[in-house]
Design a protein around this motif. Structure first.
Motif, PDB file in Angstrom:
ATOM      1  N   CYS A  64      31.934  -9.025 -48.254  1.00  0.00           N
ATOM      2  CA  CYS A  64      32.537  -9.124 -46.928  1.00  0.00           C
ATOM      3  C   CYS A  64      31.791 -10.052 -45.975  1.00  0.00           C
ATOM      4  CB  CYS A  64      32.645  -7.733 -46.297  1.00  0.00           C
ATOM      5  SG  CYS A  64      31.111  -6.792 -46.327  1.00  0.00           S
ATOM      6  N   TYR A  65      30.562 -10.385 -46.308  1.00  0.00           N
ATOM      7  CA  TYR A  65      29.788 -11.247 -45.422  1.00  0.00           C
ATOM      8  C   TYR A  65      29.373 -12.513 -46.166  1.00  0.00           C
ATOM      9  CZ  TYR A  65      29.618  -6.982 -42.615  1.00  0.00           C
ATOM     10  OH  TYR A  65      29.962  -5.874 -41.891  1.00  0.00           O
ATOM     11  N   ALA A  66      30.341 -13.195 -46.705  1.00  0.00           N
ATOM     12  CA  ALA A  66      30.086 -14.413 -47.479  1.00  0.00           C
ATOM     13  C   ALA A  66      29.428 -15.464 -46.593  1.00  0.00           C
ATOM     14  CB  ALA A  66      31.393 -14.955 -48.049  1.00  0.00           C
ATOM     15  N   GLY A  67      28.416 -16.121 -47.130  1.00  0.00           N
ATOM     16  CA  GLY A  67      27.721 -17.158 -46.383  1.00  0.00           C
ATOM     17  C   GLY A  67      26.522 -16.670 -45.608  1.00  0.00           C
ATOM     18  N   TRP A  68      26.358 -15.341 -45.489  1.00  0.00           N
ATOM     19  CA  TRP A  68      25.195 -14.809 -44.796  1.00  0.00           C
ATOM     20  C   TRP A  68      24.019 -14.745 -45.760  1.00  0.00           C
ATOM     21  CZ3 TRP A  68      26.779 -10.134 -41.205  1.00  0.00           C
ATOM     22  CH2 TRP A  68      27.789 -10.567 -40.323  1.00  0.00           C
ATOM     23  N   ARG A  69      22.823 -15.040 -45.237  1.00  0.00           N
ATOM     24  CA  ARG A  69      21.618 -14.928 -46.051  1.00  0.00           C
ATOM     25  C   ARG A  69      21.280 -13.456 -46.271  1.00  0.00           C
ATOM     26  NH1 ARG A  69      19.902 -18.441 -42.079  1.00  0.00           N
ATOM     27  NH2 ARG A  69      18.392 -16.873 -41.375  1.00  0.00           N
ATOM     28  N   GLU A  70      20.493 -13.190 -47.298  1.00  0.00           N
ATOM     29  CA  GLU A  70      20.145 -11.808 -47.633  1.00  0.00           C
ATOM     30  C   GLU A  70      19.483 -11.092 -46.464  1.00  0.00           C
ATOM     31  OE1 GLU A  70      19.868  -8.300 -49.604  1.00  0.00           O
ATOM     32  OE2 GLU A  70      20.945 -10.100 -50.275  1.00  0.00           O
ATOM     33  N   GLU A  71      18.582 -11.791 -45.763  1.00  0.00           N
ATOM     34  CA  GLU A  71      17.884 -11.157 -44.641  1.00  0.00           C
ATOM     35  C   GLU A  71      18.797 -10.907 -43.446  1.00  0.00           C
ATOM     36  OE1 GLU A  71      16.716 -15.592 -44.682  1.00  0.00           O
ATOM     37  OE2 GLU A  71      17.053 -13.957 -46.115  1.00  0.00           O
ATOM     38  N   GLU A  72      19.980 -11.503 -43.461  1.00  0.00           N
ATOM     39  CA  GLU A  72      20.934 -11.291 -42.370  1.00  0.00           C
ATOM     40  C   GLU A  72      21.888 -10.138 -42.655  1.00  0.00           C
ATOM     41  OE1 GLU A  72      21.490 -15.825 -40.617  1.00  0.00           O
ATOM     42  OE2 GLU A  72      22.731 -15.180 -42.309  1.00  0.00           O
ATOM     43  N   MET A  73      21.955  -9.696 -43.891  1.00  0.00           N
ATOM     44  CA  MET A  73      22.910  -8.667 -44.279  1.00  0.00           C
ATOM     45  C   MET A  73      22.610  -7.328 -43.590  1.00  0.00           C
ATOM     46  SD  MET A  73      25.179  -9.838 -46.364  1.00  0.00           S
ATOM     47  CE  MET A  73      25.518 -11.098 -47.597  1.00  0.00           C
ATOM     48  N   PRO A  74      23.595  -6.760 -42.868  1.00  0.00           N
ATOM     49  CA  PRO A  74      23.366  -5.463 -42.229  1.00  0.00           C
ATOM     50  C   PRO A  74      23.388  -4.329 -43.242  1.00  0.00           C
ATOM     51  CG  PRO A  74      25.616  -6.186 -41.867  1.00  0.00           C
ATOM     52  CD  PRO A  74      24.917  -7.316 -42.579  1.00  0.00           C
ATOM     53  N   GLY A  75      22.532  -3.341 -43.012  1.00  0.00           N
ATOM     54  CA  GLY A  75      22.462  -2.196 -43.904  1.00  0.00           C
ATOM     55  C   GLY A  75      23.137  -0.976 -43.302  1.00  0.00           C
ATOM     56  N   PHE A  76      22.821   0.189 -43.865  1.00  0.00           N
ATOM     57  CA  PHE A  76      23.420   1.426 -43.353  1.00  0.00           C
ATOM     58  C   PHE A  76      22.962   1.696 -41.922  1.00  0.00           C
ATOM     59  CE2 PHE A  76      23.715   5.997 -42.700  1.00  0.00           C
ATOM     60  CZ  PHE A  76      24.991   6.285 -43.168  1.00  0.00           C
ATOM     61  N   HIS A  77      21.742   1.332 -41.603  1.00  0.00           N
ATOM     62  CA  HIS A  77      21.220   1.589 -40.253  1.00  0.00           C
ATOM     63  C   HIS A  77      22.080   0.921 -39.182  1.00  0.00           C
ATOM     64  CE1 HIS A  77      18.253   2.415 -37.141  1.00  0.00           C
ATOM     65  NE2 HIS A  77      18.357   1.150 -36.758  1.00  0.00           N
ATOM     66  N   GLU A  78      22.638  -0.247 -39.499  1.00  0.00           N
ATOM     67  CA  GLU A  78      23.432  -0.977 -38.516  1.00  0.00           C
ATOM     68  C   GLU A  78      24.805  -0.336 -38.266  1.00  0.00           C
ATOM     69  OE1 GLU A  78      20.058  -3.023 -38.912  1.00  0.00           O
ATOM     70  OE2 GLU A  78      21.334  -2.622 -40.659  1.00  0.00           O
ATOM     71  N   VAL A  79      25.180   0.681 -39.054  1.00  0.00           N
ATOM     72  CA  VAL A  79      26.418   1.419 -38.769  1.00  0.00           C
ATOM     73  C   VAL A  79      26.282   2.125 -37.429  1.00  0.00           C
ATOM     74  CG1 VAL A  79      27.993   3.227 -39.552  1.00  0.00           C
ATOM     75  CG2 VAL A  79      26.902   1.721 -41.224  1.00  0.00           C
ATOM     76  N   ARG A  80      25.086   2.582 -37.140  1.00  0.00           N
ATOM     77  CA  ARG A  80      24.805   3.248 -35.856  1.00  0.00           C
ATOM     78  C   ARG A  80      25.077   2.304 -34.692  1.00  0.00           C
ATOM     79  NH1 ARG A  80      21.126   7.119 -33.415  1.00  0.00           N
ATOM     80  NH2 ARG A  80      19.744   6.197 -31.866  1.00  0.00           N
ATOM     81  N   ALA A  81      24.644   1.046 -34.821  1.00  0.00           N
ATOM     82  CA  ALA A  81      24.865   0.076 -33.752  1.00  0.00           C
ATOM     83  C   ALA A  81      26.359  -0.198 -33.556  1.00  0.00           C
ATOM     84  CB  ALA A  81      24.124  -1.221 -34.077  1.00  0.00           C
ATOM     85  N   LEU A  82      27.095  -0.291 -34.655  1.00  0.00           N
ATOM     86  CA  LEU A  82      28.536  -0.503 -34.551  1.00  0.00           C
ATOM     87  C   LEU A  82      29.207   0.687 -33.876  1.00  0.00           C
ATOM     88  CD1 LEU A  82      31.077  -2.138 -35.146  1.00  0.00           C
ATOM     89  CD2 LEU A  82      31.149  -1.063 -37.424  1.00  0.00           C
ATOM     90  N   SER A  83      28.753   1.877 -34.227  1.00  0.00           N
ATOM     91  CA  SER A  83      29.309   3.081 -33.625  1.00  0.00           C
ATOM     92  C   SER A  83      29.143   3.065 -32.103  1.00  0.00           C
ATOM     93  CB  SER A  83      28.637   4.331 -34.211  1.00  0.00           C
ATOM     94  OG  SER A  83      29.004   5.485 -33.481  1.00  0.00           O
ATOM     95  N   LEU A  84      27.942   2.757 -31.636  1.00  0.00           N
ATOM     96  CA  LEU A  84      27.684   2.728 -30.192  1.00  0.00           C
ATOM     97  C   LEU A  84      28.492   1.627 -29.509  1.00  0.00           C
ATOM     98  CD1 LEU A  84      23.829   3.350 -30.197  1.00  0.00           C
ATOM     99  CD2 LEU A  84      25.656   4.974 -29.690  1.00  0.00           C
ATOM    100  N   HIS A  85      28.653   0.508 -30.203  1.00  0.00           N
ATOM    101  CA  HIS A  85      29.476  -0.578 -29.657  1.00  0.00           C
ATOM    102  C   HIS A  85      30.928  -0.115 -29.496  1.00  0.00           C
ATOM    103  CE1 HIS A  85      31.352  -4.492 -29.134  1.00  0.00           C
ATOM    104  NE2 HIS A  85      32.110  -4.260 -30.194  1.00  0.00           N
TER     105      HIS A  85
END
Length: 368
Positions: free
Chosen positions: A300-321
Motif C-alpha cells: 500500500c505504500y509503494a515507493g516509500w523507503r523502509e525507514e518511512e514505513m509506518p508500523g502498528f504504533h502509527e495506528v494510534r496517530a491516525l486514530s487521534l487524527h
C-alpha cells in the motif's frame, strides 16, 4: 646481548631488588629513574613487594588489578548489580525492560573485560557512533544513569557518558493513510484485524491493546490502565464507555478460542505458548512482525523507503487524527494529561479516579 649476570648475593631475587650485604637489608631500585628505596631485612616481604612493583612498572599491573579488584569494579559485574538491585524498585513496564535488555547485551559485548573506571569518554562515544541516532540516544541515557550510580558508590570520578553529545533524531516514519491501513487490515489475520480496530477506536499503545481482557469490560465500561504512564498521570487510568462502535469491536473479539484477552490467537507451537502468561496471549514483537508482513503483502505504500514505513504504533496517530477530524476530544481517549491533573498513583493511594472517555469513532470504512 644477554644481561650481565647478578652477583652471588643477589641471585634468586627478582629484578630491581638488591641485598646490601654490609647492612643485611634489601633495597629496591626504581626502574624509571634509578632511585633507591630501603626495604628492610625481611627477605620474603622484600621479594613480594619487588614483584608487585615490577608488575606495575613493566605493564602488568592492570592485569593484576583486574584479578585482585572487587567483582563490582568490573563494568559487566556492576551492570549485573544495576539490573538486579537498582531497576526492580522502579517497576518499569515490560516493554522498557525488554529494550534495556537489548542495550545491556550491547554494553557487555562492547566492554566484556573492562573495569568500570577504565571506560573513557572516547570509548563511550565510539560505541554510540556505531548506533542509529535513536538507539544511540536511548543507550546514552541508560549509560548516564548507570555511571551516575557507579559514581555514587565511589567507583568512578566522572560520568563518561554524560560528556558525550546526544544525536539529532530525524523522524522518518510517515503516517498511515486511511486507504493504506484499510489495505493492511484486509491482508491481516482476524486477531490482527481486532488489534487494529481496538487501536483505532481507543487510540491506545500496542502494550495496552495486548493487555486488554474480557473481564476489564464491566458495568458498561472497558477499564484500561496505561502501562507506560500509570505512575505519572491520572489520565492514564481510563474507562471507555462501551459505545455501539466499541461494542461491535468487542463482539468481533469473541470466538471459539478460550482466552481472557481481547486480542488473542491459537499458537502454532504449544511449547512456546507454555512460557507465556497465557497460551493465547500475543507478544508485542509478534504483533509488530505480523503487522509488517500484512503491510508488505498489501503493497500500500509503494515507493516509500523502509525507514518511512509506518508500523502498528502509527495506528494510534491516525486514530487521534480521525477523532480530531470528526470534531471529537482525543485527549481523554489517548490518556494525555493536562497540567491541572494531579498524580493518581501514589504509594499510599486510596482510590483510583478513572478518566472517562467516549470511544465513538466510526471505523466502519476500514472493514468494508
Amino acid at each position: 646481548m644477554s644481561p650481565r649476570p647478578r652477583n652471588k648475593a643477589n641471585k634468586g631475587l627478582p629484578p630491581n631488588l638488591y641485598l646490601d650485604v654490609r647492612r643485611g637489608t634489601y633495597r629496591y631500585r626504581r626502574p624509571t629513574d634509578g632511585k633507591w628505596f630501603p626495604f628492610g631485612p625481611d627477605r620474603s616481604k622484600a621479594i613480594g613487594a619487588a614483584k608487585q612493583l615490577n608488575l606495575e612498572f613493566m605493564g602488568g599491573g592492570d592485569l593484576v588489578s583486574k584479578v585482585q579488584g572487587t567483582a563490582i569494579d568490573q563494568f559487566t559485574a556492576f551492570l549485573d548489580s544495576y539490573e538486579k538491585v537498582i531497576l526492580p524498585p522502579r517497576e518499569l513496564a515490560k516493554g522498557t525492560l525488554e529494550l534495556y535488555a537489548v542495550r545491556f547485551r550491547q554494553f557487555r559485548a562492547a566492554w566484556p573485560t573492562k573495569a568500570i573506571n577504565e571506560l573513557t569518554i572516547r570509548m563511550v562515544a565510539e560505541f554510540l557512533d556505531g548506533l542509529t541516532p535513536r538507539s544511540a540516544n536511548q543507550a546514552r541515557a541508560l549509560l548516564i544513569d548507570i555511571f551516575n550510580h557507579a559514581a555514587a558508590k565511589g567507583l568512578i570520578a566522572d560520568n563518561p557518558a554524560a560528556s558525550t553529545m546526544p544525536r539529532i533524531e530525524k523522524k522518518q516514519r510517515k503516517r498511515h493513510t486511511v486507504e493504506g491501513l484499510r489495505a493492511i487490515r484486509e491482508k491481516s489475520p482476524v486477531w490482527l484485524q481486532n488489534a487494529i480496530d481496538l487501536a483505532l477506536i481507543t487510540a491506545q499503545r500496542r502494550t495496552d491493546i495486548l493487555a486488554m481482557r474480557f473481564d476489564d469490560v464491566r458495568e458498561g465500561f472497558l477499564y484500561v490502565v496505561q502501562q507506560k504512564t500509570a505512575k505519572a498521570s491520572d489520565a492514564a487510568w481510563i474507562r471507555f464507555r462501551v459505545t455501539p462502535e466499541l461494542q461491535a469491536v468487542l463482539s468481533r473479539c469473541r470466538d471459539n478460542v478460550p482466552s481472557p484477552f481481547l486480542v488473542h490467537r491459537r499458537p502454532e507451537r504449544k511449547k512456546q505458548a507454555e512460557q507465556k502468561e497465557h497460551w493465547t496471549k500475543i507478544e508485542e514483537r509478534y504483533l509488530t512482525r505480523a503487522f509488517k508482513d500484512a503491510r508488505d503483502a498489501a503493497e500500500c505504500y509503494a515507493g516509500w523507503r523502509e525507514e518511512e514505513m509506518p508500523g502498528f504504533h502509527e495506528v494510534r496517530a491516525l486514530s487521534l487524527h480521525l477523532y480530531k477530524k470528526a470534531g471529537k476530544d482525543g485527549q481523554k481517549i489517548a490518556g494525555h494529561a493536562s497540567e491541572e491533573m494531579t498524580k493518581n498513583y501514589q504509594r499510599d493511594h486510596c482510590e483510583v479516579v478513572w478518566s472517562d472517555a467516549v470511544p465513538d469513532l466510526d471505523i466502519s470504512e476500514f472493514a468494508r
